[in-house]
Enzyme design. Sequence first.
Site, mmCIF file in Angstrom:
data_model
loop_
_atom_site.group_PDB
_atom_site.id
_atom_site.type_symbol
_atom_site.label_atom_id
_atom_site.label_comp_id
_atom_site.label_asym_id
_atom_site.label_seq_id
_atom_site.Cartn_x
_atom_site.Cartn_y
_atom_site.Cartn_z
ATOM 1 N N ARG A 58 -13.656 -10.102 -3.321
ATOM 2 C CA ARG A 58 -14.910 -9.403 -3.666
ATOM 3 C C ARG A 58 -15.209 -8.322 -2.625
ATOM 4 N NH1 ARG A 58 -18.305 -14.704 -3.971
ATOM 5 N NH2 ARG A 58 -20.124 -13.354 -3.886
ATOM 6 N N ARG B 231 -23.482 -21.165 0.872
ATOM 7 C CA ARG B 231 -24.537 -20.914 -0.128
ATOM 8 C C ARG B 231 -24.584 -22.021 -1.174
ATOM 9 N NH1 ARG B 231 -24.920 -15.400 -3.150
ATOM 10 N NH2 ARG B 231 -22.668 -15.667 -3.232
ATOM 11 N N LYS C 178 -28.734 -9.877 -0.792
ATOM 12 C CA LYS C 178 -29.465 -9.151 -1.842
ATOM 13 C C LYS C 178 -30.394 -10.097 -2.629
ATOM 14 C CE LYS C 178 -25.533 -7.736 -3.731
ATOM 15 N NZ LYS C 178 -24.536 -8.247 -2.777
#
Length: 222
Positions: free
Chosen positions: A169, A129, A18
């Site tokens: 999550r 990340r 996203k």
Amino acid sequence: AKPEPLKIMISGAPASGKGTQCELITKKYGLVHVAAGDLLRAEIASGSENGKRAKEYMEKGQLVPNEIVVMMVKERLLQPDAQENGWLLDGYPRSLSQATALMEFDFWPDLFILLEVPEELLVERVVGRRLDPVTGKIYHLKYSPPESEEIAARLTQRFDDTEEKVKLRLHTHHQNVEAVLSLYKDVILKVDGSVSKEDVFAQIHRALTKLLEDKKATSGSL
Ligand code: AP5
């Protein structure tokens, strides 16, 4: 008449891309990027009581309570820049009650983008990340490595980017996603998020170009 600015929502599992797509979309279309997770991380960094409470939930991979998130997002969307240039809402709404709260203020998207990525890719994306605290840019050690040694040396990792936390999550995402999708079913664009970031963006770009053309045609400015 000037066509109405674009109003876009983007959704998808943790690490589905996203934030990465939002960087590309805002660069091309000048929309104001409103990311619920970024607003919450800024609140944590400010040291406020709300920030402290939010962090407890984020550590567990759970949704932060509405009384903290909803006003934060609404207030940001109501700012003049978002009203004038259009908005790109990232990571909100994540539940039916969050969606309803937006509808009360007449916030409805032209398009609801859903990034679809197989689960086995998500964990790899999360643990690799890295973020540049100076530019805010998102990197990945394997898929989007930093451009220089200088940038590499200053990259940071998010506190919830561990394999254990991403599983929590993901669980929260699965619990809530269907209710939100059913509400926006008429404006959903499903995008294959498993390909390169440029190829993901090409799918989104096609849809947004068409949407803008339609808006121009209806406003009589074509
Ligand atoms: P949030 O910050 O929104 O996190 P998330 O939804 O888990 O999503 P991410 O930011 O982890 O991933 P992304 O999809 O943006 O992926 P990215 O582009 O970085 O939320 C965090 C927490 O805040 C939640 O758990 C919750 O507690 C709370 N919260 C947030 N919103 C809330 C709400 N509305 N209500 C209540 N609580 C809320 O990409 C990931 C990695 O993959 C990067 O390294 C990137 O370089 C790489 N990558 C991206 N695209 C590709 C590609 N196509 N190919 C290869 N690699 C790629």
